[in-house]
Design a protein around this motif. Sequence first.
Motif, PDB file in Angstrom:
ATOM      1  N   MET B   1       0.812  -1.203   0.000  1.00 44.37           N
ATOM      2  CA  MET B   1       0.000   0.000   0.000  1.00 44.37           C
ATOM      3  C   MET B   1       0.848   1.256   0.000  1.00 44.37           C
ATOM      4  N   SER B   2       1.999   1.190  -0.638  1.00 38.34           N
ATOM      5  CA  SER B   2       2.856   2.374  -0.632  1.00 38.34           C
ATOM      6  C   SER B   2       2.194   3.476  -1.446  1.00 38.34           C
ATOM      7  N   GLY B   3       1.856   4.538  -0.772  1.00 38.63           N
ATOM      8  CA  GLY B   3       1.295   5.671  -1.492  1.00 38.63           C
ATOM      9  C   GLY B   3      -0.211   5.656  -1.638  1.00 38.63           C
ATOM     10  N   HIS B   4      -0.770   4.559  -2.108  1.00 37.94           N
ATOM     11  CA  HIS B   4      -2.209   4.560  -2.385  1.00 37.94           C
ATOM     12  C   HIS B   4      -3.016   4.130  -1.175  1.00 37.94           C
ATOM     13  N   ILE B   5      -4.316   4.318  -1.301  1.00 38.95           N
ATOM     14  CA  ILE B   5      -5.211   4.041  -0.182  1.00 38.95           C
ATOM     15  C   ILE B   5      -5.658   2.581  -0.242  1.00 38.95           C
ATOM     16  N   SER B   6      -5.635   1.926   0.888  1.00 39.56           N
ATOM     17  CA  SER B   6      -6.022   0.511   0.915  1.00 39.56           C
ATOM     18  C   SER B   6      -7.505   0.361   0.603  1.00 39.56           C
ATOM     19  N   ASP B   7      -7.869  -0.833   0.175  1.00 37.45           N
ATOM     20  CA  ASP B   7      -9.281  -1.114  -0.109  1.00 37.45           C
ATOM     21  C   ASP B   7     -10.141  -0.815   1.118  1.00 37.45           C
ATOM     22  N   ASN B   8      -9.702  -1.293   2.263  1.00 41.30           N
ATOM     23  CA  ASN B   8     -10.497  -1.101   3.471  1.00 41.30           C
ATOM     24  C   ASN B   8     -10.683   0.373   3.797  1.00 41.30           C
ATOM     25  N   LEU B   9      -9.587   1.098   3.732  1.00 48.11           N
ATOM     26  CA  LEU B   9      -9.677   2.517   4.088  1.00 48.11           C
ATOM     27  C   LEU B   9     -10.565   3.258   3.094  1.00 48.11           C
ATOM     28  N   LEU B  10     -10.391   2.924   1.821  1.00 47.18           N
ATOM     29  CA  LEU B  10     -11.193   3.593   0.799  1.00 47.18           C
ATOM     30  C   LEU B  10     -12.683   3.253   0.973  1.00 47.18           C
ATOM     31  N   ALA B  11     -12.948   2.009   1.286  1.00 48.90           N
ATOM     32  CA  ALA B  11     -14.350   1.607   1.479  1.00 48.90           C
ATOM     33  C   ALA B  11     -14.933   2.247   2.731  1.00 48.90           C
ATOM     34  N   ASP B  12     -14.116   2.358   3.776  1.00 49.82           N
ATOM     35  CA  ASP B  12     -14.589   3.047   4.975  1.00 49.82           C
ATOM     36  C   ASP B  12     -14.898   4.508   4.670  1.00 49.82           C
ATOM     37  N   TYR B  13     -14.042   5.079   3.842  1.00 51.37           N
ATOM     38  CA  TYR B  13     -14.262   6.461   3.418  1.00 51.37           C
ATOM     39  C   TYR B  13     -15.576   6.574   2.647  1.00 51.37           C
ATOM     40  N   ALA B  14     -15.754   5.697   1.687  1.00 54.51           N
ATOM     41  CA  ALA B  14     -16.983   5.732   0.881  1.00 54.51           C
ATOM     42  C   ALA B  14     -18.211   5.416   1.731  1.00 54.51           C
ATOM     43  N   GLY B  15     -18.006   4.586   2.727  1.00 53.16           N
ATOM     44  CA  GLY B  15     -19.122   4.176   3.564  1.00 53.16           C
ATOM     45  C   GLY B  15     -19.364   5.075   4.745  1.00 53.16           C
ATOM     46  N   ASP B  16     -18.634   6.187   4.808  1.00 55.64           N
ATOM     47  CA  ASP B  16     -18.877   7.192   5.840  1.00 55.64           C
ATOM     48  C   ASP B  16     -18.673   6.635   7.243  1.00 55.64           C
ATOM     49  N   VAL B  17     -17.644   5.860   7.413  1.00 64.10           N
ATOM     50  CA  VAL B  17     -17.380   5.360   8.758  1.00 64.10           C
ATOM     51  C   VAL B  17     -16.008   5.826   9.264  1.00 64.10           C
ATOM     52  N   LEU B  18     -15.464   6.846   8.639  1.00 67.43           N
ATOM     53  CA  LEU B  18     -14.155   7.336   9.074  1.00 67.43           C
ATOM     54  C   LEU B  18     -14.290   8.529  10.006  1.00 67.43           C
ATOM     55  N   LYS B  19     -13.350   8.611  10.942  1.00 70.29           N
ATOM     56  CA  LYS B  19     -13.264   9.821  11.769  1.00 70.29           C
ATOM     57  C   LYS B  19     -12.725  10.960  10.896  1.00 70.29           C
ATOM     58  N   SER B  20     -12.971  12.162  11.335  1.00 67.58           N
ATOM     59  CA  SER B  20     -12.731  13.318  10.461  1.00 67.58           C
ATOM     60  C   SER B  20     -11.259  13.446  10.049  1.00 67.58           C
ATOM     61  N   ARG B  21     -10.326  13.088  10.957  1.00 68.12           N
ATOM     62  CA  ARG B  21      -8.908  13.265  10.622  1.00 68.12           C
ATOM     63  C   ARG B  21      -8.508  12.333   9.471  1.00 68.12           C
ATOM     64  N   LYS B  22      -8.913  11.067   9.584  1.00 69.59           N
ATOM     65  CA  LYS B  22      -8.603  10.117   8.503  1.00 69.59           C
ATOM     66  C   LYS B  22      -9.348  10.488   7.231  1.00 69.59           C
ATOM     67  N   PHE B  23     -10.550  10.933   7.431  1.00 74.89           N
ATOM     68  CA  PHE B  23     -11.360  11.315   6.273  1.00 74.89           C
ATOM     69  C   PHE B  23     -10.639  12.400   5.471  1.00 74.89           C
ATOM     70  N   ALA B  24     -10.118  13.377   6.197  1.00 77.65           N
ATOM     71  CA  ALA B  24      -9.424  14.481   5.524  1.00 77.65           C
ATOM     72  C   ALA B  24      -8.180  13.979   4.807  1.00 77.65           C
ATOM     73  N   LYS B  25      -7.514  13.010   5.435  1.00 77.53           N
ATOM     74  CA  LYS B  25      -6.300  12.469   4.826  1.00 77.53           C
ATOM     75  C   LYS B  25      -6.609  11.780   3.495  1.00 77.53           C
ATOM     76  N   VAL B  26      -7.680  10.975   3.513  1.00 81.03           N
ATOM     77  CA  VAL B  26      -8.064  10.276   2.281  1.00 81.03           C
ATOM     78  C   VAL B  26      -8.494  11.281   1.230  1.00 81.03           C
ATOM     79  N   SER B  27      -9.247  12.286   1.658  1.00 79.65           N
ATOM     80  CA  SER B  27      -9.714  13.298   0.713  1.00 79.65           C
ATOM     81  C   SER B  27      -8.558  13.961  -0.009  1.00 79.65           C
ATOM     82  N   SER B  28      -7.531  14.297   0.766  1.00 85.25           N
ATOM     83  CA  SER B  28      -6.424  15.019   0.134  1.00 85.25           C
ATOM     84  C   SER B  28      -5.666  14.115  -0.833  1.00 85.25           C
ATOM     85  N   HIS B  29      -5.589  12.822  -0.489  1.00 85.31           N
ATOM     86  CA  HIS B  29      -4.939  11.909  -1.435  1.00 85.31           C
ATOM     87  C   HIS B  29      -5.764  11.791  -2.724  1.00 85.31           C
ATOM     88  N   LEU B  30      -7.066  11.660  -2.556  1.00 87.27           N
ATOM     89  CA  LEU B  30      -7.927  11.479  -3.716  1.00 87.27           C
ATOM     90  C   LEU B  30      -7.847  12.668  -4.673  1.00 87.27           C
TER      91      LEU B  30
END
Lengths: 214, 307
Positions: B1-30
Motif C-alpha cells: 500500500m505504498s502511497g495509495h489508499i487501501s481497499d479497506n480505508l477507501l471503502a470506509d471512506y466511501a461508507g462514511d465510517v471514518l473519523k474526520s482526521r482520517k477522512f481528511a487524509k483520504v480526501s487530500s490523497h484522492l
Amino acid sequence: MTTAASDAELLRRHVDGDPEAFGQLFERHRDRLWAVAIRTLGDPEEAADALQDAMISAFRRAGSFRGDSAVTTWLHRIVVNAALDRMRRRSARPTTGGGDEELLDSLAASRTPVSDPSGATDTQLDVMAALRQLVPDQQAALVLVDMLGYSVADAAEVLGVSEGTVKSRAARGRARLLPRLSHLRSPTVPSQAQRNRSTGSNVLPAREGGDDGR
Amino acid sequence: MSGHISDNLLADYAGDVLKSRKFAKVSSHLAGCTMCTGRLDSLHSMPSLLASVSYPPIPQNLTTRIDSAIATESAARVAAEPATEADRRDLPQRAEPPRQGWRPPRLTSPVALRTLAAVGAAVVVAGGGYEIAAHSGGSATTNGPSSAAALPASSAPLTTGPPVSYQQNGHAHSINTVESNANFQASTLRRQTQATLAEMGLGIVNGTPKVAGTGGHAPNSFNTAAAPQPKAFTRTGMHQLAGCVTRISAGGTVVMVELANYQGTRATIIVVQPKGPVPAQVFAVGTACSATNSDILAQQQLQLPNL
C-alpha cells in the motif's frame, strides 16, 4: 369486516391457536424472505432449507415475540440467522484471505456454483462468486443494504447490531469485493434498491458522491 | 500500500465510517490520484451492481412445501395444546384468552394428512374436555374438571341473557339468549359454538335452553349469577336483536343466540337449523345486524346431534 388483519394481529391469532394465521403471515412475506435467503446463501436448495427452517422456528417461537419490533423485522431476523447458520456450517468455505483467489477462479471457471443455469450473465456469476468470499456478517449487511435496498437503520434492527456496525460491515464487504468486481460496470438503469436507497439511507453520503455527486 | 489508499480505508471512506482526521487524509490523497478516484467510483457503483443481480423467485414447490410444514406444525400443536399456555401468557394486549378450539388446517401434503390422522384421536378427547372446562366459569380451582393443567388463565363464563323474540313463518317465538365474554375466532367458530351448545346441554325445548348437563360438566356453570356483562342490552337493542335474529334465521329454527365477541369486537353468535335435512348454520353477526341488515361476520356449517 374485510380489512386485512395486521401482521401483529395475525401473529396474535396464531399464538391463540388459529391454525390458519401463520400460513397467511408466510404468504404475505414469503417473497421478501426468500429474496433475503437466496441472496445470502446463493444456492437455491440451501436457501429453501434455510427458509423452511426459519418459518418452522418462527411458528414455534411466536409466543416469545414481544412486539418490540415489527413482525416483518422479526421474521427477517429469523431468516437471516438461519441463513447465516448455514453459511457458517459450510465446511469448505474459506473465511479469510489466502486461498480465496484460487477458489474464486475455479468457481468462476466452472460457471456452475451458485445460480440457476438459465439467464445468468457473466456479470451475475462474477458477483455471486465474489459474494461467497465474504464473511457471513459482511455478506448479510450487503444483502440487506446494497442488494435489497433496506435502510441502514432497518438492517441494523434485523441484524441486531448498531447502525455503525452495519455501515462498517458493509464497507468492509465492499472493500473485499473491490478487487474482484472493479472491472464490472453497474447497469445504467438504477435498480429498485438504488432508488429506495436514495430516499432513505445515508450509506453513501452526497459529500462523497464522486462524479455523480456534483 | 505504498502511497495509495487501501481497499479497506477507501471503502470506509466511501461508507462514511471514518473519523474526520482520517477522512481528511483520504480526501487530500484522492484530490491528486486518478487511480484511487477510479477505485472510489467502483465502490460507489457497487451497491447498484449488487442490486442488479437477479435471482430466481421463490419456487412454487417451496411455497407448497412450507405450507405443508406449517400445516403439519399446526396439527402437531393441537396434540400438545395445553403446553401452549406458557406461550400465550407472553402475548401482549390480550384481555382474555379465547376459548380453545380446533379445526383441521388446510392440508396440502400426505405427510400433513398422516400427522393429522395420528393426532386426531387425542384431539377429540382432550379438546372436548378442555372446552367444557373453558366454559365452567369462575375459578378454575373449585371442583375443576379432571385436567386442571388444561384450564386457561381465565375462562369465559356463560350466563343467561335476556330472551329475544323472533318470527318464524309468521309465528312469534322466543329464545333465551346466553351471554359470555368469549371471543370467537374465525378458525374456531364452529368449535367454540359446539362448546356453548354442549354446555347448554344440547337440548332445546320451545326455544328455551334446557340445562341438562350431558357430560361431566357442572350444571352451575350455566348460571345467572356469574360475572356481569360489559354491555347491558337496552330495549332498543333487544328490538334490533329480534329483527336481526328473525332475518338471520330466515324461517329456520333458532337453536342458540350467544351475545359474545367475534375476533375482538362485540358480536352475536346465532345457530340456526334450517328447514329440511341440511346442516345447521352458525352465524357471527356484528352489532349492526338488524331486521334490514345482516352484518354477517362469519358463517359456517355445524352438525347438531339429536335435534
